[in-house]
Design a protein around this motif. Structure first.
Motif, PDB file in Angstrom:
ATOM      1  N   THR A 155      -4.562  61.193  14.179  1.00 47.44           N
ATOM      2  CA  THR A 155      -5.309  61.523  12.966  1.00 47.44           C
ATOM      3  C   THR A 155      -6.807  61.368  13.207  1.00 47.44           C
ATOM      4  O   THR A 155      -7.606  62.174  12.738  1.00 47.44           O
ATOM      5  CB  THR A 155      -4.858  60.611  11.802  1.00 47.44           C
ATOM      6  N   VAL A 159      -8.032  66.357   6.132  1.00 53.26           N
ATOM      7  CA  VAL A 159      -7.203  65.761   7.181  1.00 53.26           C
ATOM      8  C   VAL A 159      -6.169  64.815   6.570  1.00 53.26           C
ATOM      9  O   VAL A 159      -6.533  63.785   5.996  1.00 53.26           O
ATOM     10  CB  VAL A 159      -8.080  64.984   8.199  1.00 53.26           C
ATOM     11  N   ILE A 165      -7.560  55.345   8.424  1.00 43.04           N
ATOM     12  CA  ILE A 165      -7.056  56.364   9.343  1.00 43.04           C
ATOM     13  C   ILE A 165      -5.715  55.862   9.853  1.00 43.04           C
ATOM     14  O   ILE A 165      -5.615  54.747  10.349  1.00 43.04           O
ATOM     15  CB  ILE A 165      -8.031  56.624  10.498  1.00 43.04           C
ATOM     16  N   GLY A 176      -3.748  61.822   6.367  1.00 46.04           N
ATOM     17  CA  GLY A 176      -3.765  60.545   7.077  1.00 46.04           C
ATOM     18  C   GLY A 176      -5.146  59.950   7.200  1.00 46.04           C
ATOM     19  O   GLY A 176      -5.314  58.872   7.765  1.00 46.04           O
TER      20      GLY A 176
END
Length: 117
Positions: free
Chosen positions: A32, A82, A27, A84
């Motif tokens: 994020t 998502v 991550i 990232g």
């Protein structure tokens, strides 16, 4: 409302901790992690619930351990949405689901433990 916000922030923090502990689970930032926690929560409440119902016999047969597989699948799916948030392979997702469950269990214990007077 405050409890919902606190759970969201703790879920994001838990995801960040998992990214530090599990190889192949990445991550990029706390922002994020916040988005990933939101997406993971939404997917877990919809698709995850459906998967848990469909795999209930297998979950019973494995004494609940198969729920980690379901959570790993949902984590991998969330990482596809998502930017990232990257999970290298299913092994990283599985170990990430296990560590995430342990961290969230620890958070619940710490938040619900009675304070000494």
């Amino acid at each position: 409302m405050f409890r919902l916000l606190a759970n969201w922030l703790l879920s994001a923090l838990a995801l960040l901790i998992v990214s530090r502990l599990v190889s192949g689970f990445q991550i990029d930032s706390f922002g994020t992690a916040l988005i990933a926690a939101l997406v993971f929560g939404l997917l877990n409440a919809t698709l995850g619930l459906l998967l848990k119902l469909v795999t209930l016999p297998l979950t019973i047969l494995t004494v609940g351990i198969f729920l980690l597989v379901v959570n790993a699948i949902v984590l991998e799916l969330a990482s596809n949405f998502v930017p990232g948030f990257h999970i290298r392979n299913f092994g990283a997702a599985f170990w990430g689901a296990l560590v995430l469950a342990l961290i969230q269990m620890l958070f619940r214990f710490l938040l619900n433990s009675p304070s000494e007077a």
